[in-house]
Write a protein that holds these residues in place. Structure first.
Motif, short mmCIF file in Angstrom:
data_model
loop_
_atom_site.label_atom_id
_atom_site.label_comp_id
_atom_site.label_asym_id
_atom_site.label_seq_id
_atom_site.Cartn_x
_atom_site.Cartn_y
_atom_site.Cartn_z
N SER A 1 10.62 42.38 46.98
CA SER A 1 11.65 42.81 46.02
C SER A 1 11.95 44.30 46.14
O SER A 1 13.02 44.75 45.78
CB SER A 1 11.24 42.45 44.59
OG SER A 1 10.19 43.30 44.16
N SER B 1 10.08 33.51 35.24
CA SER B 1 11.27 34.30 34.91
C SER B 1 11.11 35.78 35.23
O SER B 1 12.08 36.47 35.52
CB SER B 1 11.62 34.11 33.44
OG SER B 1 10.47 34.32 32.66
N ILE C 1 12.00 35.99 38.88
CA ILE C 1 13.40 35.61 39.03
C ILE C 1 14.32 36.76 38.60
O ILE C 1 15.27 37.10 39.31
CB ILE C 1 13.71 34.33 38.20
CG1 ILE C 1 12.94 33.14 38.80
CG2 ILE C 1 15.21 34.04 38.17
CD1 ILE C 1 12.98 31.88 37.94
N SER C 2 14.00 37.38 37.47
CA SER C 2 14.90 38.44 36.98
C SER C 2 14.86 39.66 37.90
O SER C 2 15.89 40.31 38.10
CB SER C 2 14.60 38.79 35.53
OG SER C 2 13.27 39.16 35.39
N PHE D 1 14.45 39.63 41.16
CA PHE D 1 15.25 39.31 42.35
C PHE D 1 16.74 39.28 42.02
O PHE D 1 17.57 39.74 42.81
CB PHE D 1 14.79 37.99 42.99
CG PHE D 1 13.67 38.22 43.97
CD1 PHE D 1 12.38 38.49 43.53
CD2 PHE D 1 13.90 38.22 45.34
CE1 PHE D 1 11.35 38.74 44.42
CE2 PHE D 1 12.87 38.47 46.25
CZ PHE D 1 11.60 38.74 45.78
N LYS D 2 17.07 38.75 40.83
CA LYS D 2 18.50 38.69 40.46
C LYS D 2 19.07 40.08 40.25
O LYS D 2 20.23 40.34 40.54
CB LYS D 2 18.67 37.84 39.20
CG LYS D 2 18.47 36.35 39.50
CD LYS D 2 19.12 35.45 38.46
CE LYS D 2 19.16 34.03 39.03
NZ LYS D 2 19.47 33.02 38.03
N GLU D 3 18.22 40.98 39.77
CA GLU D 3 18.65 42.35 39.53
C GLU D 3 18.85 43.10 40.85
O GLU D 3 19.77 43.91 40.97
CB GLU D 3 17.55 43.02 38.71
CG GLU D 3 17.87 44.36 38.12
CD GLU D 3 16.63 44.90 37.41
OE1 GLU D 3 16.22 44.29 36.39
OE2 GLU D 3 16.06 45.88 37.89
N ASN E 1 22.48 38.14 46.56
CA ASN E 1 22.38 36.73 46.98
C ASN E 1 21.12 36.05 46.43
O ASN E 1 20.64 35.07 47.01
CB ASN E 1 22.38 36.65 48.50
CG ASN E 1 21.11 37.26 49.09
OD1 ASN E 1 20.47 38.09 48.44
ND2 ASN E 1 20.74 36.84 50.28
N ALA E 2 20.58 36.56 45.34
CA ALA E 2 19.32 36.02 44.80
C ALA E 2 19.37 34.50 44.60
O ALA E 2 18.37 33.82 44.81
CB ALA E 2 18.99 36.71 43.48
N ASP E 3 20.55 33.98 44.23
CA ASP E 3 20.66 32.53 44.01
C ASP E 3 20.36 31.73 45.27
O ASP E 3 19.89 30.60 45.19
CB ASP E 3 22.05 32.18 43.48
CG ASP E 3 22.20 32.60 42.00
OD1 ASP E 3 21.15 32.75 41.33
OD2 ASP E 3 23.34 32.77 41.55
N LEU F 1 16.50 31.44 45.53
CA LEU F 1 15.80 30.80 44.42
C LEU F 1 16.32 29.38 44.19
O LEU F 1 17.51 29.18 43.98
CB LEU F 1 16.00 31.62 43.14
CG LEU F 1 15.40 33.03 43.14
CD1 LEU F 1 16.07 33.91 42.10
CD2 LEU F 1 13.90 32.98 42.91
#
Ligand SMILES: [Zn+2]
Length: 290
Positions: free
Chosen positions: A166, A205, A208-209, A211-213, A217-219, A222
């Motif tokens: 990350s 979570s 997940i948060s 990576f999304k931050e 292309n985090a989706d 995951l």
């Protein structure tokens, strides 16, 4: 004649297609990336096979002095190093899931008290171009990454768990190869070793948060499972960071193994911590000879 089970044939061909092969000596077994070797770099990703540690038995535990007898670890390291021709100085660091990179400029810098393995140096990647030094990272589910540059003869070993991934630790290592040794990303060759893969590695979570931050292309990295959870693809995340840094995709070789699925071959923190309490460490090494 005995017939070979179909899954063994599939595994063999997947291995060959990925650019890896098994090296065995006595009972010790390790995965070697052939293209790195053809570039002139000694390299290996260890397995748990062929050692003396009771984890639960005959385990090749190569680090983690608070979880195993130090004599076992030294003996396992001696056995592991027998896989390689010549004399090698093994050097590593105290891994902290950070982004610092240790630069090893001389044999003196690499030379440490037996077994200490740079434990006074806090970092998660090492770079060098000193011959007969084996840079080592230790893992049990995290992603080990080995990098060579056939032009400047420099090389790197990287420990990329979810935290390191990350924070793009791989880009830090490439930056040091460029700054310290004049390497060019397009010339680099990379081997990504066995790790907890997207087939098994579920995160919560918190991960997940992060990576999304950090990743647009985090989706893609995951795959949602139950509420607040997803399986994460760290192999892919590191592969994309490498390409982003300028490494050519055909020069990135990914070992087709998940440490959680193949707990018979590899140590897996997630599979073993609760079951045994103690977990061995795999070691991934790279170096070059004079
Ligand atoms: Zn798996």
């Amino acid at each position: 004649m005995m017939s070979t089970p179909i899954e063994m044939i599939t595994e063999e061909s997947a291995l060959q297609a990925s650019g890896f092969y098994w090296r065995e000596r006595d009972d010790v077994r390790a995965l070697v990336c052939e293209p790195l070797e053809e570039d002139g770099f000694t390299n290996a990703f260890s397995t748990r096979v062929g050692g003396v540690s009771p984890m639960p038995e005959s385990a090749l535990n190569l680090a983690g002095f608070n979880e195993d007898e130090s004599e076992n670890i030294y003996e396992n390291r001696r056995r592991f190093l027998k896989l390689f021709e010549g004399e090698w100085l093994l050097t590593g660091c105290w891994q902290v899931h950070g982004i610092d990179v240790r630069v090893v400029r001389t044999r003196e810098e690499a030379n440490q008290k037996p077994g200490v393995l740079g434990d006074d140096q806090y970092c998660d990647a090492l770079v060098s171009r000193t011959p007969n030094v084996l840079l080592a990272v230790k893992t049990a589910d995290c992603v080990p990454v080995l990098i060579d540059d056939p032009i400047t003869r420099s090389f790197a070993a990287v420990h990329a768990g979810w935290r390191g991934t990350s924070s793009s630790i791989i880009k830090q290592a490439i930056g040091q190869l460029e700054n310290q040794f004049g390497a060019v990303a397009a010339n680099l060759r990379v081997a990504i070793g066995p790790a907890a893969n997207h087939c098994c590695y579920e995160v919560g979570s918190d991960v997940i948060s992060v990576f999304k931050e950090r990743f647009a292309n985090a989706d893609d990295l995951l795959a949602p499972t139950r509420d607040g959870h997803a399986r994460i693809n760290l192999h892919q995340a590191n592969r994309e960071q490498l390409m982003d840094a300028g490494v050519s995709p055909d020069r990135i070789h990914v070992a087709p193994f998940c440490t959680m699925d193949r707990n018979d071959l590899f140590f897996s923190y997630r599979q073993e911590k609760q079951r045994h309490g103690r977990v061995g460490r795999l070691m991934s090494v790279i170096g070059t000879r004079e």
